[in-house]
Design a protein around this motif. Structure first.
Motif, PDB file in Angstrom:
ATOM      1  N   ASP A 139       0.825  -1.232  -0.064  1.00  0.00           N
ATOM      2  CA  ASP A 139       0.232   0.034   0.089  1.00  0.00           C
ATOM      3  C   ASP A 139       1.066   1.416   0.048  1.00  0.00           C
ATOM      4  O   ASP A 139       0.632   2.387  -0.554  1.00  0.00           O
ATOM      5  CB  ASP A 139      -0.935  -0.211   1.079  1.00  0.00           C
ATOM      6  CG  ASP A 139      -2.206  -0.770   1.047  1.00  0.00           C
ATOM      7  OD1 ASP A 139      -2.269  -1.204   0.069  1.00  0.00           O
ATOM      8  OD2 ASP A 139      -3.158  -0.836   1.864  1.00  0.00           O
ATOM      9  N   ARG A 140       1.920   1.263   0.658  1.00  0.00           N
ATOM     10  CA  ARG A 140       2.938   2.428   0.836  1.00  0.00           C
ATOM     11  C   ARG A 140       3.310   2.576  -0.732  1.00  0.00           C
ATOM     12  O   ARG A 140       3.369   3.625  -1.093  1.00  0.00           O
ATOM     13  CB  ARG A 140       4.048   2.275   1.614  1.00  0.00           C
ATOM     14  CG  ARG A 140       3.540   2.322   3.219  1.00  0.00           C
ATOM     15  CD  ARG A 140       4.835   2.593   4.009  1.00  0.00           C
ATOM     16  NE  ARG A 140       5.786   1.270   3.919  1.00  0.00           N
ATOM     17  CZ  ARG A 140       5.684   0.293   4.849  1.00  0.00           C
ATOM     18  NH1 ARG A 140       4.531   0.299   5.707  1.00  0.00           N
ATOM     19  NH2 ARG A 140       6.271  -0.462   4.745  1.00  0.00           N
ATOM     20  N   THR A 156       1.911   1.861  -3.566  1.00  0.00           N
ATOM     21  CA  THR A 156       0.706   2.165  -4.382  1.00  0.00           C
ATOM     22  C   THR A 156       0.457   3.632  -3.848  1.00  0.00           C
ATOM     23  O   THR A 156       0.016   4.416  -4.929  1.00  0.00           O
ATOM     24  CB  THR A 156      -0.425   1.443  -4.190  1.00  0.00           C
ATOM     25  OG1 THR A 156      -0.193   0.189  -4.317  1.00  0.00           O
ATOM     26  CG2 THR A 156      -1.728   1.737  -4.718  1.00  0.00           C
ATOM     27  N   LYS A 157       0.793   4.132  -2.578  1.00  0.00           N
ATOM     28  CA  LYS A 157       0.436   5.299  -2.366  1.00  0.00           C
ATOM     29  C   LYS A 157       1.353   6.390  -3.071  1.00  0.00           C
ATOM     30  O   LYS A 157       0.846   7.469  -3.367  1.00  0.00           O
ATOM     31  CB  LYS A 157       0.435   5.654  -0.803  1.00  0.00           C
ATOM     32  CG  LYS A 157       0.230   6.990  -0.141  1.00  0.00           C
ATOM     33  CD  LYS A 157       0.014   6.977   1.246  1.00  0.00           C
ATOM     34  CE  LYS A 157      -0.258   8.310   1.811  1.00  0.00           C
ATOM     35  NZ  LYS A 157      -0.293   8.535   3.420  1.00  0.00           N
ATOM     36  N   GLU A 182      -7.514  10.465  -8.013  1.00  0.00           N
ATOM     37  CA  GLU A 182      -6.436  10.194  -7.334  1.00  0.00           C
ATOM     38  C   GLU A 182      -6.869  10.420  -5.749  1.00  0.00           C
ATOM     39  O   GLU A 182      -6.355   9.888  -4.779  1.00  0.00           O
ATOM     40  CB  GLU A 182      -5.011  11.076  -7.704  1.00  0.00           C
ATOM     41  CG  GLU A 182      -4.180  10.527  -8.381  1.00  0.00           C
ATOM     42  CD  GLU A 182      -4.601  10.276  -9.909  1.00  0.00           C
ATOM     43  OE1 GLU A 182      -4.637  11.176 -10.571  1.00  0.00           O
ATOM     44  OE2 GLU A 182      -4.915   9.159 -10.382  1.00  0.00           O
ATOM     45  N   LEU A 213      -6.760   7.751  -2.738  1.00  0.00           N
ATOM     46  CA  LEU A 213      -5.949   7.814  -1.463  1.00  0.00           C
ATOM     47  C   LEU A 213      -6.815   7.570  -0.489  1.00  0.00           C
ATOM     48  O   LEU A 213      -6.298   6.876   0.679  1.00  0.00           O
ATOM     49  CB  LEU A 213      -5.206   9.419  -1.492  1.00  0.00           C
ATOM     50  CG  LEU A 213      -4.375   9.632  -2.296  1.00  0.00           C
ATOM     51  CD1 LEU A 213      -3.908  11.191  -2.184  1.00  0.00           C
ATOM     52  CD2 LEU A 213      -3.006   8.686  -2.058  1.00  0.00           C
ATOM     53  N   LEU A 262      -7.066   3.864  -0.206  1.00  0.00           N
ATOM     54  CA  LEU A 262      -6.085   3.205   0.438  1.00  0.00           C
ATOM     55  C   LEU A 262      -6.058   3.381   2.088  1.00  0.00           C
ATOM     56  O   LEU A 262      -5.701   2.400   2.738  1.00  0.00           O
ATOM     57  CB  LEU A 262      -4.625   3.767  -0.090  1.00  0.00           C
ATOM     58  CG  LEU A 262      -4.342   3.541  -1.387  1.00  0.00           C
ATOM     59  CD1 LEU A 262      -3.052   4.273  -1.977  1.00  0.00           C
ATOM     60  CD2 LEU A 262      -4.110   1.913  -1.828  1.00  0.00           C
ATOM     61  N   ARG A 263      -6.717   4.601   2.397  1.00  0.00           N
ATOM     62  CA  ARG A 263      -6.520   4.546   3.912  1.00  0.00           C
ATOM     63  C   ARG A 263      -7.697   3.962   4.505  1.00  0.00           C
ATOM     64  O   ARG A 263      -7.511   3.173   5.771  1.00  0.00           O
ATOM     65  CB  ARG A 263      -6.571   6.240   3.986  1.00  0.00           C
ATOM     66  CG  ARG A 263      -6.566   6.347   5.724  1.00  0.00           C
ATOM     67  CD  ARG A 263      -6.679   7.957   5.782  1.00  0.00           C
ATOM     68  NE  ARG A 263      -7.768   8.752   5.419  1.00  0.00           N
ATOM     69  CZ  ARG A 263      -9.174   8.691   5.927  1.00  0.00           C
ATOM     70  NH1 ARG A 263      -9.200   8.074   7.193  1.00  0.00           N
ATOM     71  NH2 ARG A 263      -9.935   9.290   5.527  1.00  0.00           N
TER      72      ARG A 263
END
Length: 369
Positions: free
Chosen positions: A57-58, A60-61, A104, A108, A111-112
């Motif tokens: 995930d990091r 991807t972020k 985007e 984000l 993801l969170r």
């Protein structure tokens, strides 16, 4: 026990032995960690699976942030160049970049929010948040990008466009810079795809898949805008640039449709891939205590979460304690072989397969074994 029980015992032992067991660590004696409750896999004290997911995930972020910064800068440049040149294709591309920037932000959020732990209100976790926000991103591409591009194209065909040579030169320069920036963002996204193994499997993350689709579409869209603007400047015919704007609109609508369809399938409950389902069924059938697997249901609950519900017919003569021991052993075996199966429900039944299929095991209405 039937004459084939020895064969099934051998198959079960083979399935167990095929799983790589963790090496013994001095000072960590005792039996394997117990299941964390009915339907849950064995506890993982080291948290390796969660850390691996967080690390992915990091990455991807970072990819999403790179795309966000690139799109914000490019959107401002395209809008300024489009107004200066009076270019419908360039204004369409500016709308495209604005839509991508908003998307985007959605990714984000995905993801969170998708990493939040399960709670009483959402006992299966928040993994599907990823699919929801990806659906919003697809809607944003369709509405803000595709529809505005169609509007600009039709307006140019209906009313024409004022020719400004210096403005068109500035517009071409802006598009050239945008092509480089979008290309760099696409290379970053493709680099992450390769780091995650490449192929369609690496694109199962809807956030990464959306970024790759957006960047690839942006590169193609900028190329179309460049060609349309150049032909308009050379020939004086606005139809070239209007056609480029309409082509960009068609491209964006198609991409939005594909992304939205994938997110919809995942939101309403998509089964695990056929290969994994087949291996799960084979594992169940290999157990010597299982006479037959009447029904098997799977559903993806997130990137690293799969629900498995099975109706099984056990061999006769087993008491309740044996049934419980068999259930725990099967769940642990399945969790070791398929780490993403974190919700496992076994329902013991003696009904015919056809009748069992009519009542979805995924509802868990009988409480499982």
């Amino acid at each position: 026990m039937s004459g084939t029980s020895s064969e099934r015992e051998t198959a079960a032992r083979t399935a167990e032995n095929s799983v790589k067991r963790p090496e013994h660590t001095p000072g960590r004696e005792g039996p394997p960690a117990p299941a964390r409750g009915d339907g849950e896999p064995p506890a993982r004290p080291d948290g390796s699976d969660r850390r691996a997911g967080s690390k992915t995930d990091r990455h991807t972020k970072v990819t999403v942030l790179v795309a966000l910064v690139a799109n914000l800068v490019i959107a401002v440049a395209k809008a300024a160049g489009g107004v200066l040149a009076g270019s419908p294709a360039l204004l369409s591309e500016a709308a495209h970049s604005v839509a991508d920037s908003l998307n985007e932000v959605f990714l984000l959020a995905a993801l969170r929010r998708s990493r939040r732990p399960a709670d009483t209100r959402h006992p299966f976790g928040y993994g599907k948040e990823r699919f929801f926000w990806s659906l919003l991103a697809a809607v944003g591409i369709f509405v803000m990008g595709g529809c505005f591009s169609f509007f600009q194209g039709f307006e140019a065909l209906r009313g024409g466009a004022e020719e400004k040579f210096s403005g068109y030169v500035a517009g071409l320069i802006v598009l050239g810079v945008a092509l480089l920036a979008e290309g760099a963002s696409l290379l970053r996204a493709l680099h992450q795809v390769r780091r995650q193994g490449g192929g369609l499997g690496a694109l199962r993350d809807p956030a990464l898949r959306t970024v790759v689709a957006e960047d690839a579409t942006a590169v193609l869209g900028v190329t179309l805008a460049l060609v349309g603007m150049a032909l308009h400047m050379v020939t004086g015919q606005v139809a070239w640039e209007a056609s480029a704007s309409l082509a960009i609109g068609v491209l964006l609508v198609y991409v939005a449709y594909r992304l939205g369809r994938d997110a919809r399938d995942q939101l309403i409950g998509e089964a695990a891939d056929p290969e994994q389902s087949g291996r799960i069924r084979a594992l169940l059938r290999a157990q010597p205590e299982i006479d037959s697997v009447e029904a098997l249901f799977t559903m993806k609950m997130g990137l690293e979460s799969t629900l498995v519900a099975a109706r099984i017919d056990l061999a006769p003569g087993l008491d309740s304690e044996q049934v419980e021991e068999i259930s725990v052993r099967i769940k642990r075996s399945m969790a070791r072989m398929f780490p993403d199966t974190d919700q496992i429900f076994l329902d013991v039944t003696d009904r015919p397969a056809g009748e069992a299929q009519e009542s979805p095991a995924a509802t868990g209405e009988r409480g499982g074994a």
